[in-house]
Motif scaffolding. Structure first.
Motif, PDB file in Angstrom:
ATOM      1  N   ARG A  41      93.085  24.903 -39.259  1.00 58.09           N
ATOM      2  CA  ARG A  41      92.293  25.710 -40.183  1.00 58.09           C
ATOM      3  C   ARG A  41      93.153  26.395 -41.247  1.00 58.09           C
ATOM      4  O   ARG A  41      94.250  26.858 -40.948  1.00 58.09           O
ATOM      5  CB  ARG A  41      91.486  26.752 -39.415  1.00 58.09           C
ATOM      6  CG  ARG A  41      90.503  26.109 -38.455  1.00 58.09           C
ATOM      7  CD  ARG A  41      89.646  27.113 -37.736  1.00 58.09           C
ATOM      8  NE  ARG A  41      90.470  28.043 -36.944  1.00 58.09           N
ATOM      9  CZ  ARG A  41      90.064  29.251 -36.601  1.00 58.09           C
ATOM     10  NH1 ARG A  41      88.887  29.711 -36.963  1.00 58.09           N
ATOM     11  NH2 ARG A  41      90.854  30.030 -35.885  1.00 58.09           N
ATOM     12  N   ASN A  43      92.266  29.124 -44.587  1.00 59.71           N
ATOM     13  CA  ASN A  43      91.346  29.874 -45.429  1.00 59.71           C
ATOM     14  C   ASN A  43      92.139  30.460 -46.591  1.00 59.71           C
ATOM     15  O   ASN A  43      93.299  30.821 -46.429  1.00 59.71           O
ATOM     16  CB  ASN A  43      90.672  30.982 -44.627  1.00 59.71           C
ATOM     17  CG  ASN A  43      89.849  30.414 -43.494  1.00 59.71           C
ATOM     18  OD1 ASN A  43      89.016  29.563 -43.705  1.00 59.71           O
ATOM     19  ND2 ASN A  43      90.115  30.863 -42.294  1.00 59.71           N
ATOM     20  N   ARG A  87      85.989  23.525 -49.119  1.00 53.18           N
ATOM     21  CA  ARG A  87      84.674  24.172 -49.084  1.00 53.18           C
ATOM     22  C   ARG A  87      84.770  25.503 -49.821  1.00 53.18           C
ATOM     23  O   ARG A  87      85.201  26.499 -49.245  1.00 53.18           O
ATOM     24  CB  ARG A  87      84.223  24.383 -47.651  1.00 53.18           C
ATOM     25  CG  ARG A  87      83.943  23.086 -46.938  1.00 53.18           C
ATOM     26  CD  ARG A  87      83.299  23.320 -45.614  1.00 53.18           C
ATOM     27  NE  ARG A  87      82.949  22.049 -45.012  1.00 53.18           N
ATOM     28  CZ  ARG A  87      82.158  21.925 -43.983  1.00 53.18           C
ATOM     29  NH1 ARG A  87      81.624  22.998 -43.423  1.00 53.18           N
ATOM     30  NH2 ARG A  87      81.890  20.749 -43.487  1.00 53.18           N
ATOM     31  N   LYS A  88      84.372  25.460 -51.086  1.00 53.21           N
ATOM     32  CA  LYS A  88      84.493  26.649 -51.933  1.00 53.21           C
ATOM     33  C   LYS A  88      83.666  27.813 -51.403  1.00 53.21           C
ATOM     34  O   LYS A  88      84.133  28.946 -51.385  1.00 53.21           O
ATOM     35  CB  LYS A  88      84.070  26.305 -53.368  1.00 53.21           C
ATOM     36  CG  LYS A  88      84.284  27.439 -54.346  1.00 53.21           C
ATOM     37  CD  LYS A  88      83.968  27.008 -55.761  1.00 53.21           C
ATOM     38  CE  LYS A  88      84.281  28.125 -56.734  1.00 53.21           C
ATOM     39  NZ  LYS A  88      84.081  27.717 -58.117  1.00 53.21           N
ATOM     40  N   ASN A  89      82.434  27.531 -50.938  1.00 54.17           N
ATOM     41  CA  ASN A  89      81.562  28.613 -50.461  1.00 54.17           C
ATOM     42  C   ASN A  89      82.088  29.267 -49.184  1.00 54.17           C
ATOM     43  O   ASN A  89      81.778  30.418 -48.900  1.00 54.17           O
ATOM     44  CB  ASN A  89      80.128  28.122 -50.268  1.00 54.17           C
ATOM     45  CG  ASN A  89      80.032  26.985 -49.273  1.00 54.17           C
ATOM     46  OD1 ASN A  89      80.997  26.256 -49.045  1.00 54.17           O
ATOM     47  ND2 ASN A  89      78.871  26.799 -48.693  1.00 54.17           N
ATOM     48  N   GLU A  90      82.890  28.543 -48.416  1.00 51.44           N
ATOM     49  CA  GLU A  90      83.488  29.097 -47.192  1.00 51.44           C
ATOM     50  C   GLU A  90      84.948  29.479 -47.401  1.00 51.44           C
ATOM     51  O   GLU A  90      85.611  29.932 -46.469  1.00 51.44           O
ATOM     52  CB  GLU A  90      83.378  28.081 -46.048  1.00 51.44           C
ATOM     53  CG  GLU A  90      81.958  27.762 -45.655  1.00 51.44           C
ATOM     54  CD  GLU A  90      81.876  26.678 -44.585  1.00 51.44           C
ATOM     55  OE1 GLU A  90      82.909  26.360 -43.957  1.00 51.44           O
ATOM     56  OE2 GLU A  90      80.773  26.150 -44.390  1.00 51.44           O
ATOM     57  N   THR A  91      85.465  29.264 -48.596  1.00 52.97           N
ATOM     58  CA  THR A  91      86.876  29.470 -48.954  1.00 52.97           C
ATOM     59  C   THR A  91      87.801  28.893 -47.886  1.00 52.97           C
ATOM     60  O   THR A  91      88.706  29.547 -47.381  1.00 52.97           O
ATOM     61  CB  THR A  91      87.201  30.967 -49.218  1.00 52.97           C
ATOM     62  OG1 THR A  91      86.952  31.729 -48.045  1.00 52.97           O
ATOM     63  CG2 THR A  91      86.403  31.503 -50.389  1.00 52.97           C
ATOM     64  N   SER A  92      87.545  27.622 -47.551  1.00 49.16           N
ATOM     65  CA  SER A  92      88.354  26.970 -46.524  1.00 49.16           C
ATOM     66  C   SER A  92      88.848  25.610 -46.999  1.00 49.16           C
ATOM     67  O   SER A  92      88.262  24.988 -47.887  1.00 49.16           O
ATOM     68  CB  SER A  92      87.550  26.809 -45.233  1.00 49.16           C
ATOM     69  OG  SER A  92      86.487  25.890 -45.421  1.00 49.16           O
ATOM     70  N   HIS A  94      90.335  23.012 -44.408  1.00 51.63           N
ATOM     71  CA  HIS A  94      90.789  22.632 -43.076  1.00 51.63           C
ATOM     72  C   HIS A  94      91.305  21.189 -43.051  1.00 51.63           C
ATOM     73  O   HIS A  94      90.680  20.294 -43.616  1.00 51.63           O
ATOM     74  CB  HIS A  94      89.676  22.795 -42.052  1.00 51.63           C
ATOM     75  CG  HIS A  94      89.116  24.185 -41.970  1.00 51.63           C
ATOM     76  ND1 HIS A  94      89.847  25.313 -42.270  1.00 51.63           N
ATOM     77  CD2 HIS A  94      87.888  24.626 -41.617  1.00 51.63           C
ATOM     78  CE1 HIS A  94      89.104  26.385 -42.096  1.00 51.63           C
ATOM     79  NE2 HIS A  94      87.898  25.999 -41.718  1.00 51.63           N
TER      80      HIS A  94
END
Length: 126
Positions: A41, A43, A87-92, A94
């Motif tokens: 992971r 972030n 994943r921009k909306n999750e700022t991730s 992985h």
């Protein structure tokens, strides 16, 4: 009946980032069985657009780029069967591999860099 333990992989993390953005790898150590899915992971936090990277350092070797996200498709293919999903909306961002192998044992680094935009002034006299 004797059962041999399944080989395990040890994955080490480090944090990297510069400037106003930050990168966090919440898991310091990840251990998975050989053949099992692997997810590492990452972030990030930033108020500006970023390039995102995953690097690997195998024992007794230098840093090697696995993959990078610059723009466009959110699923980023890498080398050695790795991929990452932005994943921009999750700022991730992985890192994943469907089936881990003992040779994947290494240190993994998530990194970011601010995406600089060249500004060109049109119509200015010099």
């Amino acid at each position: 009946m004797n059962v041999a333990p399944a080989p395990m992989l040890l994955i080490l993390f480090a944090l990297r980032g510069t400037g106003a953005q930050s990168v966090t790898q919440p898991d310091v150590h990840v251990t998975v069985s050989e053949g099992a899915p692997l997810e590492l992971r990452c972030n990030y936090s930033s108020s500006v657009s970023l390039y995102l990277f995953w690097y690997v350092r195998y024992p007794n070797q230098g840093l090697q780029l696995l993959l990078k996200y610059t723009s466009g498709n959110s699923l980023v293919p890498g080398i050695k069967g790795f991929k990452a999903e932005f994943r921009k909306n999750e700022t991730s961002f992985h890192l994943k591999k469907p089936s881990a192998h003992w040779s994947d044992s290494a240190e993994y680094f998530c990194a970011s860099r601010i995406r600089h935009v060249d500004v060109q002034h049109v119509g200015e006299s010099v």
